[in-house]
Design a protein around this motif. Structure first.
Motif, short mmCIF file in Angstrom:
data_model
loop_
_atom_site.label_atom_id
_atom_site.label_comp_id
_atom_site.label_asym_id
_atom_site.label_seq_id
_atom_site.Cartn_x
_atom_site.Cartn_y
_atom_site.Cartn_z
N PRO A 7 0.75 -1.10 0.00
CA PRO A 7 -0.14 0.00 0.02
C PRO A 7 0.90 1.32 0.20
O PRO A 7 0.54 2.16 -0.65
N LEU A 8 1.85 1.33 0.81
CA LEU A 8 2.73 2.45 0.78
C LEU A 8 3.32 2.64 -0.54
O LEU A 8 3.46 3.79 -1.13
N GLY A 9 3.79 1.49 -1.36
CA GLY A 9 4.36 1.62 -2.48
C GLY A 9 3.48 2.12 -3.53
O GLY A 9 4.01 3.03 -4.46
N LEU A 10 2.23 1.86 -3.46
CA LEU A 10 1.20 2.38 -4.42
C LEU A 10 1.01 3.75 -4.31
O LEU A 10 0.67 4.49 -5.21
N ALA A 11 1.12 4.11 -3.03
CA ALA A 11 1.02 5.55 -2.77
C ALA A 11 1.82 6.36 -3.25
O ALA A 11 1.79 7.55 -3.65
N LEU A 12 3.03 5.73 -3.27
CA LEU A 12 4.29 6.55 -3.82
C LEU A 12 4.10 6.67 -5.27
O LEU A 12 4.69 7.67 -5.87
N LEU B 46 0.54 3.06 -12.28
CA LEU B 46 -0.16 2.94 -11.27
C LEU B 46 -1.37 1.68 -11.19
O LEU B 46 -1.43 0.97 -10.11
N MET B 47 -2.06 1.76 -12.28
CA MET B 47 -2.98 0.59 -12.70
C MET B 47 -2.25 -0.69 -12.62
O MET B 47 -2.83 -1.87 -12.21
N ALA B 48 -1.04 -0.85 -13.32
CA ALA B 48 -0.34 -1.87 -13.22
C ALA B 48 -0.14 -2.58 -11.66
O ALA B 48 -0.23 -3.72 -11.63
N GLY B 49 0.21 -1.73 -10.83
CA GLY B 49 0.67 -2.04 -9.56
C GLY B 49 -0.41 -2.45 -8.80
O GLY B 49 -0.52 -3.37 -8.05
N THR B 50 -1.62 -1.53 -8.88
CA THR B 50 -2.71 -2.07 -8.43
C THR B 50 -3.44 -3.56 -8.86
O THR B 50 -3.64 -4.22 -8.12
#
Length: 278
Positions: A229-234, A246-250
């Motif tokens: 979650p912290l990585g996605l926020a970054l 961002l969508m790939a990470g999600t």
């Protein structure tokens, strides 16, 4: 109009309502997966393009090869923390739930009520005391600060206590007559029967731990120790955001939860029914 026809019409409206609700819920996920394969020009096209005309893996490649943003490390950290928390919390909850449900000891009901009352305390109200304890133990900026406070759960204890109370007392007494100790009764009789409830609790714990944002934000400082979650926020930039990345990470973050739910779906449904959760 006959009664059967009325029931068919009512059921038809129910299914229509559920289908519409399912469609509303699934559309964001479809858009998320679609966007992860789009180029920059297709992301902001209106009306939206649901199927990319020129699908690309650029978002996934940039996500996994960015040295300044170690996404694989984030994924690994979340996986290890979640796995340890799920195993330990399910085990401790099973032990406590069995004790409250099947063992007789002085003050059992009072202790259980006090233990259950802790569920009314907001999680955010415990963050400062937990932080102070972890600081005194020297565990700030370690994954242990995320694991230790979560190895026990009042909700998990309540959930499994509800199930263990449905286990016939005759089975417990029969095991005791054969010379089984309470520990043997728990391991050989109660635990094998509680697979649906254990799977239900495991799914709940996995979701809460995997998606936890506030605790890692408070306890972790080192980038390589960050969770998903912290990585996605970054990935969400201050001025600009690469939406494909961002969508790939999600999308990658959703995959483990989806797999776990699919594998445990039957147990999950049975567990919810047997544990009395409405």
């Amino acid at each position: 109009m006959s009664v059967k026809k009325k029931k068919r019409i009512i059921n038809g409206f129910k299914y229509l309502f559920l289908t519409a609700g399912s469609f509303v819920m699934i559309v964001p996920f479809i858009w998320m997966i679609s966007t992860s394969f789009k180029g920059t020009s297709e992301i902001f096209t209106f009306p939206p393009i649901w199927i990319p005309k020129e699908p690309t893996l650029r978002g996934y490649i940039r996500l996994l090869t960015n040295n300044r943003m170690p996404f694989p490390a984030f994924f690994k950290n979340s996986f290890i923390i979640t796995l340890i928390v799920v195993i330990t919390q399910v085990f401790t909850s099973a032990c406590a739930g069995f004790a409250f449900a099947k063992l007789k000891f002085k003050g059992r009901n009072v202790i259980f009520i006090i233990y259950l009352a802790t569920m009314m305390i907001p999680v955010h109200a415990t963050l400062v005391p937990t932080f102070m304890v972890m600081k005194q133990l020297g565990l700030i900026d370690t994954h242990a600060a995320l694991i230790l406070p979560n190895i026990v759960s009042a909700f998990g204890t309540f959930l499994l206590k509800q199930f263990f109370e449905t286990v016939p007392q005759s089975l417990v007494e029969a095991a005791k007559m054969d010379g089984a100790t309470p520990g043997r009764v728990f391991l050989s009789v109660a635990l094998p029967l509680s697979k649906p409830s254990l799977a239900t609790l495991a799914i709940f714990v996995m979701l809460s731990t995997w998606n936890d944002y506030i605790r890692p934000l408070i306890f972790l400082n080192t980038l390589k120790k960050y969770t998903l979650p912290l990585g996605l926020a970054l990935l969400n930039g201050t001025f600009t955001t690469d939406w494909a990345v961002l969508m790939a990470g999600t999308t990658l973050a959703v995959v483990p939860v989806l797999i776990a739910y699919i594998l445990a779906q039957d147990y999950f449904v049975k567990g919810v029914m047997l544990s009395g959760i409405k």
